[in-house]
Design a protein around this motif. Structure first.
Motif, mmCIF file in Angstrom:
data_model
loop_
_atom_site.group_PDB
_atom_site.id
_atom_site.type_symbol
_atom_site.label_atom_id
_atom_site.label_comp_id
_atom_site.label_asym_id
_atom_site.label_seq_id
_atom_site.Cartn_x
_atom_site.Cartn_y
_atom_site.Cartn_z
ATOM 1 N N LEU A 1 0.858 -1.180 0.000
ATOM 2 C CA LEU A 1 0.000 0.000 0.000
ATOM 3 C C LEU A 1 0.893 1.229 0.000
ATOM 4 N N VAL A 2 0.306 2.340 -0.386
ATOM 5 C CA VAL A 2 1.015 3.620 -0.351
ATOM 6 C C VAL A 2 0.401 4.473 0.746
ATOM 7 N N LEU A 3 1.248 4.977 1.643
ATOM 8 C CA LEU A 3 0.808 5.906 2.675
ATOM 9 C C LEU A 3 1.289 7.305 2.309
ATOM 10 N N GLU A 4 0.385 8.267 2.397
ATOM 11 C CA GLU A 4 0.738 9.667 2.166
ATOM 12 C C GLU A 4 0.699 10.377 3.510
ATOM 13 N N LEU A 5 1.858 10.782 4.003
ATOM 14 C CA LEU A 5 1.982 11.460 5.283
ATOM 15 C C LEU A 5 2.376 12.904 5.019
ATOM 16 N N ASP A 6 1.554 13.820 5.454
ATOM 17 C CA ASP A 6 1.775 15.216 5.116
ATOM 18 C C ASP A 6 1.711 16.093 6.362
ATOM 19 N N GLY A 7 2.350 15.614 7.427
ATOM 20 C CA GLY A 7 2.418 16.422 8.633
ATOM 21 C C GLY A 7 1.292 16.130 9.602
ATOM 22 N N PRO A 8 1.319 16.776 10.755
ATOM 23 C CA PRO A 8 0.432 16.418 11.851
ATOM 24 C C PRO A 8 -1.008 16.882 11.702
ATOM 25 N N ILE A 9 -1.285 17.814 10.786
ATOM 26 C CA ILE A 9 -2.652 18.325 10.696
ATOM 27 C C ILE A 9 -3.350 17.935 9.406
ATOM 28 N N LYS A 10 -2.658 17.237 8.517
ATOM 29 C CA LYS A 10 -3.267 16.753 7.285
ATOM 30 C C LYS A 10 -3.683 15.297 7.463
ATOM 31 N N PRO A 11 -4.774 14.871 6.811
ATOM 32 C CA PRO A 11 -5.177 13.467 6.910
ATOM 33 C C PRO A 11 -4.111 12.527 6.361
ATOM 34 N N LEU A 12 -4.101 11.326 6.894
ATOM 35 C CA LEU A 12 -3.238 10.265 6.378
ATOM 36 C C LEU A 12 -4.010 9.529 5.297
ATOM 37 N N ALA A 13 -3.465 9.433 4.108
ATOM 38 C CA ALA A 13 -4.125 8.744 2.999
ATOM 39 C C ALA A 13 -3.528 7.355 2.817
ATOM 40 N N VAL A 14 -4.389 6.384 2.549
ATOM 41 C CA VAL A 14 -3.973 5.003 2.307
ATOM 42 C C VAL A 14 -4.443 4.638 0.898
ATOM 43 N N ARG A 15 -3.497 4.327 0.027
ATOM 44 C CA ARG A 15 -3.824 4.066 -1.374
ATOM 45 C C ARG A 15 -3.268 2.720 -1.820
ATOM 46 N N VAL A 16 -3.784 2.229 -2.941
ATOM 47 C CA VAL A 16 -3.294 1.008 -3.567
ATOM 48 C C VAL A 16 -2.347 1.415 -4.699
ATOM 49 N N PRO A 17 -1.128 0.893 -4.723
ATOM 50 C CA PRO A 17 -0.181 1.293 -5.776
ATOM 51 C C PRO A 17 -0.747 1.045 -7.172
ATOM 52 N N GLY A 18 -0.696 2.070 -8.011
ATOM 53 C CA GLY A 18 -1.140 1.928 -9.387
ATOM 54 C C GLY A 18 -2.633 1.817 -9.570
ATOM 55 N N ASP A 19 -3.411 2.055 -8.518
ATOM 56 C CA ASP A 19 -4.865 1.937 -8.603
ATOM 57 C C ASP A 19 -5.486 3.164 -7.947
ATOM 58 N N ASP A 20 -5.961 4.082 -8.773
ATOM 59 C CA ASP A 20 -6.576 5.302 -8.243
ATOM 60 C C ASP A 20 -8.067 5.139 -7.973
ATOM 61 N N SER A 21 -8.594 3.927 -8.152
ATOM 62 C CA SER A 21 -10.040 3.735 -8.033
ATOM 63 C C SER A 21 -10.516 3.612 -6.591
ATOM 64 N N ARG A 22 -9.602 3.400 -5.639
ATOM 65 C CA ARG A 22 -10.039 3.269 -4.250
ATOM 66 C C ARG A 22 -8.924 3.714 -3.305
ATOM 67 N N PHE A 23 -9.338 4.357 -2.244
ATOM 68 C CA PHE A 23 -8.400 4.809 -1.227
ATOM 69 C C PHE A 23 -9.206 5.221 0.002
ATOM 70 N N SER A 24 -8.506 5.470 1.099
ATOM 71 C CA SER A 24 -9.149 5.951 2.313
ATOM 72 C C SER A 24 -8.275 7.013 2.950
ATOM 73 N N ILE A 25 -8.898 7.860 3.761
ATOM 74 C CA ILE A 25 -8.154 8.871 4.499
ATOM 75 C C ILE A 25 -8.566 8.808 5.961
ATOM 76 N N LEU A 26 -7.600 9.063 6.844
ATOM 77 C CA LEU A 26 -7.836 9.058 8.284
ATOM 78 C C LEU A 26 -7.497 10.433 8.829
ATOM 79 N N MET A 27 -8.411 10.983 9.614
ATOM 80 C CA MET A 27 -8.147 12.300 10.199
ATOM 81 C C MET A 27 -7.099 12.162 11.301
ATOM 82 N N PRO A 28 -6.210 13.140 11.411
ATOM 83 C CA PRO A 28 -5.143 13.055 12.414
ATOM 84 C C PRO A 28 -5.662 13.342 13.828
#
Length: 336
Positions: free
Chosen positions: A306-333
């Motif tokens: 999986l790909v995790l997008e970490l953008d600091g303490p106040i941005k949501p954490l995104a969880v993505r599937v490599p090479g697949d933009d059709s589904r993902f989730s975000i978690l509030m910090p």
């Protein structure tokens, strides 16, 4: 002995019906006057005629009625059970056909959007978002999934305010674009039946059907996921992680606890390499999220990586599937 008129009144069968069942060999009179042709029935035959009348009213075929008249009571009960099952199956078939006719009428009136897609594709999309749907009984308006249909695409969205999951699947669309909020109980029933070939959903503002399942869309506003996602362009770390390895790290990681509205939950703190760190090392470069939510996002994401997008303490954490933009989730910090 009873004449045919008396037998008719006593049994509930008409005179013509008694004549028919005589000709069919189902209920032959005990006596027929050779001179006048008058039929006469015994008391036992009156009881048989009453049975015939009841079986006729529930639509049992004549051949089975004839057999039932000769059967023992236990065998008659067996025939009744078999006939009841046939009636129930026929009723289910009739209900499906009526729903199909309603759907055709709705489509003709341009009130309906019909989508079709492989059952496996809809199952995968539902599995990717279901975990993020609301479960708080105080917020029933979030116990649902958004079905957003545009040209050739179905987008599913679920959120409980603290996380959001989005999944898109290619679909064949008849009718205009639509955006409906469907209750979880209906979504879960649909998911339980997704096996085999293609599935068809008929979507209208007042009724949604899938096979013989039916639900009323919820009359409520739903968070605008597009506007939220427009502001999520990642500028921080974008890390590809092994899902199983990260899950093991989370299981062994030190956890902090926080409380929200009387509920205590575990928090995991990640550095910019997606490695859990103790609370004592929590600084402005780290992001903290609900530990259970992250584990659920990993489970719903994909096996392997999986790909995790970490953008600091106040941005949501995104969880993505490599090479697949059709589904993902975000978690509030979680704030420090």
């Amino acid at each position: 002995m009873f004449g045919i008129g008396e037998a008719a009144r006593a049994s509930g069968l008409s005179v013509s019906a008694l004549r028919f069942y005589d000709g069919a060999g189902v209920l032959v009179p005990a006596e027929v006057d050779p001179a006048t042709g008058y039929r006469r029935y015994s008391g036992e035959q009156i009881r048989a005629a009453r049975l015939i009348a009841g079986l006729r009213r529930v639509g049992m075929p004549v051949a089975e009625i004839a057999a039932a008249v000769r059967d023992r009571p236990a065998d008659v009960r067996r025939r009744l059970d078999e006939h009841r099952r046939r009636l129930e199956d026929g009723l289910a078939d009739a209900k499906r056909e009526l729903l199909r006719i309603h759907a055709l009428l709705d489509l003709e009136e341009k009130l309906m959007t019909r989508i079709s897609l492989p059952a496996s594709a809809l199952a995968a999309a539902l599995d990717a978002v279901r975990f993020a749907a609301g479960a708080d009984p105080r917020l029933p308006m979030l116990q649902c999934v958004l079905f957003d249909v545009t040209d050739g695409a179905l987008t599913l969205v679920a959120t409980d305010r603290f996380r959001m999951a989005v999944a898109t699947a290619a679909v064949e669309v008849e009718g205009p674009p639509t955006r409906l909020v469907l209750p979880l109980i209906f979504v879960d029933e649909v998911r339980a039946r997704l096996t085999g070939g293609p599935v068809v959903l008929d979507l209208t503002p007042v009724r949604v059907t899938a096979d013989d399942l039916e639900a009323k869309p919820l009359d409520q506003d739903y968070p605008d996921h597009r506007r939220l996602l427009d502001g999520l362009a990642a500028t921080g770390a974008r890390l590809t992680v092994d899902t199983a390895v990260l899950r093991d790290k989370l299981a062994a990681a030190p956890v902090a606890t926080r409380e929200h509205e009387g509920t205590t939950y575990e928090v995991v703190i990640l550095n910019d390499e997606a490695t859990p760190v103790p609370e004592a090392e929590w600084d402005a470069a780290h992001v903290a999220v609900n530990r259970e939510f992250l584990l659920q996002a990993l489970e719903a994401g994909a096996a392997g990586q999986l790909v995790l997008e970490l953008d600091g303490p106040i941005k949501p954490l995104a969880v993505r599937v490599p090479g697949d933009d059709s589904r993902f989730s975000i978690l509030m910090p979680v704030r420090a």
